[in-house]
Motif scaffolding. Structure first.
Motif, short mmCIF file in Angstrom:
data_model
loop_
_atom_site.label_atom_id
_atom_site.label_comp_id
_atom_site.label_asym_id
_atom_site.label_seq_id
_atom_site.Cartn_x
_atom_site.Cartn_y
_atom_site.Cartn_z
N GLY A 41 0.85 -1.20 0.20
CA GLY A 41 -0.15 0.14 -0.01
C GLY A 41 0.82 1.24 -0.13
O GLY A 41 0.09 2.47 0.06
N HIS A 42 2.23 1.32 -0.05
CA HIS A 42 2.91 2.43 0.04
C HIS A 42 3.35 2.74 -1.33
O HIS A 42 4.47 3.12 -1.88
N THR A 43 2.17 3.07 -2.16
CA THR A 43 2.43 3.30 -3.73
C THR A 43 2.98 4.43 -4.04
O THR A 43 3.17 4.86 -4.98
N ALA A 44 2.91 5.64 -3.08
CA ALA A 44 3.49 6.94 -3.26
C ALA A 44 4.97 7.01 -3.15
O ALA A 44 5.41 8.03 -3.71
N TRP A 111 5.36 5.67 10.60
CA TRP A 111 5.73 4.39 11.34
C TRP A 111 5.35 3.15 10.88
O TRP A 111 5.91 2.20 10.78
N GLN A 112 4.17 3.21 10.24
CA GLN A 112 3.87 1.98 9.61
C GLN A 112 4.66 1.48 8.49
O GLN A 112 5.24 0.46 8.06
N TYR A 113 5.32 2.24 7.65
CA TYR A 113 6.23 2.23 6.82
C TYR A 113 7.49 1.61 7.38
O TYR A 113 8.10 0.61 6.75
N LEU A 114 7.88 2.08 8.40
CA LEU A 114 8.98 1.70 9.24
C LEU A 114 9.02 0.07 9.47
O LEU A 114 9.70 -0.78 9.56
N LEU A 115 7.81 -0.22 10.06
CA LEU A 115 7.53 -1.80 10.39
C LEU A 115 7.21 -2.55 9.23
O LEU A 115 7.78 -3.52 9.22
N ASP A 116 6.54 -1.85 7.99
CA ASP A 116 6.59 -2.84 6.91
C ASP A 116 8.02 -3.07 6.14
O ASP A 116 8.32 -3.97 5.83
#
Length: 149
Positions: A41-44, A111-116
């Motif tokens: 989901g981090h498409t940007a 923070w979700q990006y870091l976890l992913d």
């Protein structure tokens, strides 16, 4: 002017060396990680963003410090930070130690990006380990660590 044979030999030498192999391996890792981030989901995010974000400390950083750590100009880092703010990964606030300075912090999406990203690094490492075998994987990691000491 070099002969065509000399040009071909020079081009071969430019491509076939350890620096180039390390660069290509790192790029392949980064492209794979970005693809996996997009799937989560981090498409940007782009490669430029994912090359900058590891240089931001978990407790935040200034743009100046971030640019220094990433090896880029303050202007280039500022542009990427503005994009990451726009996409909701980072926020700016006044630096508690210097009210004139800006402090960057991760947002909940950051923070979700870091976890992913951590999960993806482990996933890619497992893929590499399976492809190379445990002994070669361990040797590779030890050799690269030795080069960086």
């Amino acid at each position: 002017m070099p002969t065509p044979a000399n040009q071909a030999a020079l081009e071969q030498a430019r491509q076939d060396h350890i620096g180039r192999l390390l660069h290509r391996a790192a790029r392949a890792f980064n492209v794979s990680a970005l693809s996996k981030l997009h799937a989560r989901g981090h498409t940007a995010l782009s490669l430029a963003h994912t090359n900058l974000l590891p240089h931001l400390e978990a407790h935040g950083s200034s743009i100046v410090k971030l640019a220094e750590r990433a090896g880029m100009t303050k202007q280039a880092a500022g542009q990427l930070v503005a994009e990451l703010e726009q996409h909701g990964y980072l926020m700016r606030r006044a630096d508690p130690r210097d009210k004139r300075a800006v402090h960057l912090d991760f947002t909940p999406a950051g923070w979700q990006y870091l976890l992913d990203a951590q999960a993806i690094k482990r996933e890619i490492a497992a893929e590499y380990r399976a492809k190379l075998g445990e002994a070669t994987w361990d040797t590779l990691n030890a050799a690269l660590s030795s080069l960086l000491e």
